[in-house]
Write a protein that holds these residues in place. Structure first.
Motif, short mmCIF file in Angstrom:
data_model
loop_
_atom_site.label_atom_id
_atom_site.label_comp_id
_atom_site.label_asym_id
_atom_site.label_seq_id
_atom_site.Cartn_x
_atom_site.Cartn_y
_atom_site.Cartn_z
N SER A 275 0.86 -1.19 0.00
CA SER A 275 0.00 0.00 0.00
C SER A 275 0.89 1.24 0.00
CB SER A 275 -0.93 0.01 1.22
OG SER A 275 -1.72 -1.14 1.26
N PRO A 276 1.53 1.55 -1.13
CA PRO A 276 2.54 2.61 -1.12
C PRO A 276 1.99 3.99 -0.74
CG PRO A 276 2.05 1.89 -3.36
CD PRO A 276 1.41 0.91 -2.45
N TRP A 277 0.75 4.31 -1.17
CA TRP A 277 0.20 5.62 -0.81
C TRP A 277 -0.07 5.71 0.68
CZ3 TRP A 277 0.66 9.76 -3.57
CH2 TRP A 277 0.74 9.67 -4.96
N LEU A 278 -0.55 4.61 1.28
CA LEU A 278 -0.76 4.59 2.72
C LEU A 278 0.56 4.71 3.45
CD1 LEU A 278 -2.64 4.23 5.16
CD2 LEU A 278 -2.39 1.74 4.89
N GLY A 279 1.59 4.01 2.96
CA GLY A 279 2.91 4.11 3.57
C GLY A 279 3.48 5.51 3.48
#
Length: 379
Positions: A275-279
């Protein structure tokens, strides 16, 4: 709120050059042009942000927004100033791997050269500013040697505490003015929230909690902002990334306008690939939030606090130690990872001369170094 957001968004799009340049942008826009603050108020807020851990230039913008529009104005200033660099860094982390290997590898090489140039320039500038005496220069060198021998987060904290103790006793201002009268005013809720958000992640497991904990610790412990976050993040999350990933993100942060702490968006996206955007969002909020909570908690009591000469001496000691901490990071991991021979050293030396001479803007340095890296990789 719309006016605050618009003004800081414009600055977030054009404010290249790092924390020192941001202060100049803020002064020109909010003191000289818009007259939101007078000179004395701006100087007081700037001193506060130098005293507290966290991203100093972003904290200054946050404080200006607080003066202009209260707490909502402070958060409007933060979001607007950080949004452009956050988006660029997160997108870089997510889509960089789709580039061809020859292009990606060459660009990484060039950006690692750039990291050496920029960190060396930061050591030079901060050394002139914070190490003007024999004692402060000695503190900086001692801290650098200590951290090259014993590289750990505990060693960094120990060095900062020891430098603060030396400064407390030896670096007090010669002219001790009368302390501010009256009782200090503190905002207890932000300070309590600061502690809770540091402790709560330790009670839970999971990659997201771990990400929050590491970046919140970085935002809570780093003095000097900007470049100085590099060695602390190297200790906290560097082991979870390849050296190329870490230094590419750091070098890319030099290329974007706005706060250098936006490096957290890049690292958060890489560290949470599912979940790159959440990270990216989690890491960014975590690294910025502690400094902003401290500004809210201390801002109204700052006049009383800053009148204590012993505290001013401790801050001077910490600033000298920060230069040493950055000097150690310049060698390991930055220089060691980027310079492997005579030609690498020649490129770095030429880049340093160009940056110091002002003959090429920083965005030009980014394009030039990346281009040289691609050419070198193709040969």
């Amino acid at each position: 709120m719309k006016d605050i957001f618009r003004q800081f968004l414009v600055l977030g799009l054009v404010s290249f050059g790092g924390p020192a340049a941001h202060v100049g942008y803020f002064h020109r826009r909010f003191v000289e042009e818009l007259q939101w603050l007078d000179e004395a108020e701006f100087a007081r807020l700037m001193a506060l942000t130098q005293f507290l851990p966290g991203p100093a230039s972003s904290q200054l913008g946050f404080a200006i927004g607080r003066v202009r529009g209260g707490v909502p104005g402070a958060f409007a200033a933060f979001v607007a100033f950080t949004l452009p660099s956050f988006l660029i860094m997160a997108l870089s982390a997510i889509y960089a791997s789709s580039l061809p290997d020859w292009l990606q590898g060459g660009a990484i090489t060039g950006l690692k050269w750039l990291a050496v140039v920029v960190v060396a320039d930061a050591v030079w500038n901060m050394g002139k500013r914070f190490c003007a005496t024999g004692l402060t220069r000695g503190l900086a060198v001692a801290v650098a040697v200590m951290l090259l021998i014993w590289s750990s987060l505990f060693a960094q904290m120990l060095a900062l505490l020891a430098a603060a103790a030396v400064g407390w006793h030896k670096l007090r201002p010669v002219e001790e003015g009368a302390p501010a009268s009256g009782q200090p005013v503190w905002r207890h809720r932000p300070l309590l929230l600061f502690v809770m958000l540091a402790v709560l992640p330790m009670l839970f497991a999971g990659s997201l909690w771990g990400l929050w904990k590491d970046f919140y610790a970085a935002g809570s412990l780093v003095f000097g902002g900007g470049h100085v976050v590099l060695p602390l993040l190297q200790e906290l999350v560097g082991g979870k990334l390849s050296p190329d990933q870490f230094l590419t993100g750091y070098a890319a942060a030099q290329a974007v306008p706005g706060p250098m702490f936006s490096l957290a968006a890049y690292l958060g996206a890489v560290l949470l690939p599912s979940s790159p955007w959440l990270g990216a969002m989690t890491a960014t909020l975590a690294i910025f939030l502690p400094g902003f909570l401290l500004v809210l908690g201390v801002m109204e009591g700052w006049q009383w606090l800053s009148s204590r000469p012993a505290l001013a001496g401790a801050v001077a000691g910490i600033n000298a130690a920060v230069v040493g901490l950055l000097l150690a990071a310049l060698y390991q991991p930055v220089f060691v990872s980027a310079v492997h021979g005579f030609w690498d050293l020649l490129v770095v030396a030429g880049g340093f001369w160009l940056l110091r001479s002002g003959k090429l803007p920083l965005w030009g340095m980014v394009l030039g170094m990346a281009g040289l890296g691609v050419v070198a990789g193709a040969l």
